[in-house]
Write a protein that holds these residues in place. Structure first.
Motif, PDB file in Angstrom:
ATOM      1  N   UNK A   6       0.846  -1.201   0.000  1.00  0.00           N
ATOM      2  CA  UNK A   6       0.000   0.000   0.000  1.00  0.00           C
ATOM      3  C   UNK A   6       0.875   1.241   0.000  1.00  0.00           C
ATOM      4  N   UNK A   7       0.463   2.237  -0.762  1.00  0.00           N
ATOM      5  CA  UNK A   7       1.137   3.532  -0.785  1.00  0.00           C
ATOM      6  C   UNK A   7       0.065   4.620  -0.684  1.00  0.00           C
ATOM      7  N   UNK A   8       0.260   5.546   0.257  1.00  0.00           N
ATOM      8  CA  UNK A   8      -0.654   6.672   0.415  1.00  0.00           C
ATOM      9  C   UNK A   8       0.140   7.963   0.325  1.00  0.00           C
ATOM     10  N   UNK A   9      -0.348   8.901  -0.506  1.00  0.00           N
ATOM     11  CA  UNK A   9       0.249  10.236  -0.539  1.00  0.00           C
ATOM     12  C   UNK A   9      -0.434  11.073   0.519  1.00  0.00           C
ATOM     13  N   UNK A  17       4.020   4.176   3.403  1.00  0.00           N
ATOM     14  CA  UNK A  17       4.231   2.916   2.709  1.00  0.00           C
ATOM     15  C   UNK A  17       4.024   1.762   3.687  1.00  0.00           C
ATOM     16  N   UNK A  18       3.297   0.733   3.247  1.00  0.00           N
ATOM     17  CA  UNK A  18       3.100  -0.492   4.027  1.00  0.00           C
ATOM     18  C   UNK A  18       3.681  -1.650   3.237  1.00  0.00           C
ATOM     19  N   UNK A  19       4.426  -2.521   3.905  1.00  0.00           N
ATOM     20  CA  UNK A  19       5.111  -3.625   3.238  1.00  0.00           C
ATOM     21  C   UNK A  19       4.673  -4.965   3.806  1.00  0.00           C
ATOM     22  N   UNK A  20       5.022  -6.021   3.057  1.00  0.00           N
ATOM     23  CA  UNK A  20       4.709  -7.384   3.481  1.00  0.00           C
ATOM     24  C   UNK A  20       5.628  -8.340   2.727  1.00  0.00           C
ATOM     25  N   UNK A  35       5.938   3.178   6.778  1.00  0.00           N
ATOM     26  CA  UNK A  35       7.294   3.563   6.395  1.00  0.00           C
ATOM     27  C   UNK A  35       7.192   4.857   5.590  1.00  0.00           C
ATOM     28  N   UNK A  36       8.294   5.580   5.498  1.00  0.00           N
ATOM     29  CA  UNK A  36       8.363   6.713   4.577  1.00  0.00           C
ATOM     30  C   UNK A  36       9.585   6.520   3.696  1.00  0.00           C
ATOM     31  N   UNK A  37       9.789   7.410   2.753  1.00  0.00           N
ATOM     32  CA  UNK A  37      10.885   7.245   1.792  1.00  0.00           C
ATOM     33  C   UNK A  37      12.254   7.238   2.473  1.00  0.00           C
TER      34      UNK A  37
END
Length: 173
Positions: free
Chosen positions: A89-92, A102-105, A126-128
Motif C-alpha cells: 500500500x502507498x498513500x500520498x 508505505x506499508x510492506x509485506x 514507512x516513509x521514503x
C-alpha cells in the motif's frame, strides 16, 4: 623471503583492499543506495527470492509504487539487518505530494509488516527515508557464503587468515 619482497606483498594486499573499497564506493554513488548489494537472510520473500540470493539495489527517481520490492531499515526497531519486502500500500499525504506512507509485506508472510511487528512501536507506515533501495536484479544462491560466514564467525576469521598468509608468502613472478 627478504624485507623487500615482504614489503611488496604488503603493498599488493593494500592495493587489493583499496580497489575493493573504491568499487564499493563507486557502486554507492552510481546506484544512489547506501548499500547497493544485499543478501537475503530469511525465507519471507519465497518463492521470488530465497535465502542466500544476492540482490542489487538502486534508489529510483520516481516515487515508490505498490508492487515494488524494496529493502528498508527502520531505526529503533532493534534490528540492524535490512528487510526485503514488497510494497502492498502507498498513500500520498494531502499536505505534501512528496510525502508517502508505505506499508510492506513479505510474499511468504501471512500478515503485513506492521501487524507482524516488524515496524518499531508507534510506527504505522514507512516513509521514503526508511527505503535503502529498490531491487533491480539478483543472483541466486551466491550469498550463501555470507550466511555461512555469519553463522560460523570462526570460519570467516580462518579464511581471512589463510588468504592473508597466501598473499604474504606468495612469490612475485
Amino acid at each position: 623471503m627478504n624485507k623487500r619482497q615482504m614489503l611488496m606483498q604488503g603493498i599488493n594486499l593494500g592495493r587489493i583492499i583499496t580497489s575493493a573499497l573504491m568499487i564499493w564506493k563507486s557502486l554507492i554513488l552510481w546506484t544512489g543506495s547506501e548499500s547497493p548489494v544485499v543478501v537475503v537472510l530469511s525465507g519471507s520473500m519465497e518463492p521470488g527470492f530465497y535465502r542466500g540470493d544476492i540482490l542489487f539495489l538502486h534508489q529510483p527517481k520516481q516515487p515508490a509504487q505498490t508492487g515494488d520490492i524494496i529493502v528498508f531499515n527502520t531505526d529503533g526497531s532493534g534490528r540492524e539487518v535490512p528487510i526485503v519486502h514488497r510494497i502492498i500500500k502507498v498513500h500520498e499525504r494531502a499536505a505534501s505530494a512528496s510525502q508517502l506512507d508505505i506499508l510492506t509485506k513479505g510474499d511468504n508472510n501471512p500478515r503485513d509488516d506492521r501487524t507482524a511487528g516488524l515496524y518499531p512501536k508507534g510506527l504505522l507506515w514507512l516513509n521514503t527515508g526508511h527505503i535503502m533501495g529498490k531491487v533491480v536484479g539478483f543472483l541466486p544462491h551466491i550469498g550463501r557464503v555470507t550466511i555461512i560466514m555469519n553463522d560460523y564467525p570462526w570460519l570467516k576469521y580462518a579464511l581471512i587468515a589463510a588468504l592473508g598468509a597466501v598473499v604474504l608468502t606468495s612469490k612475485d613472478g
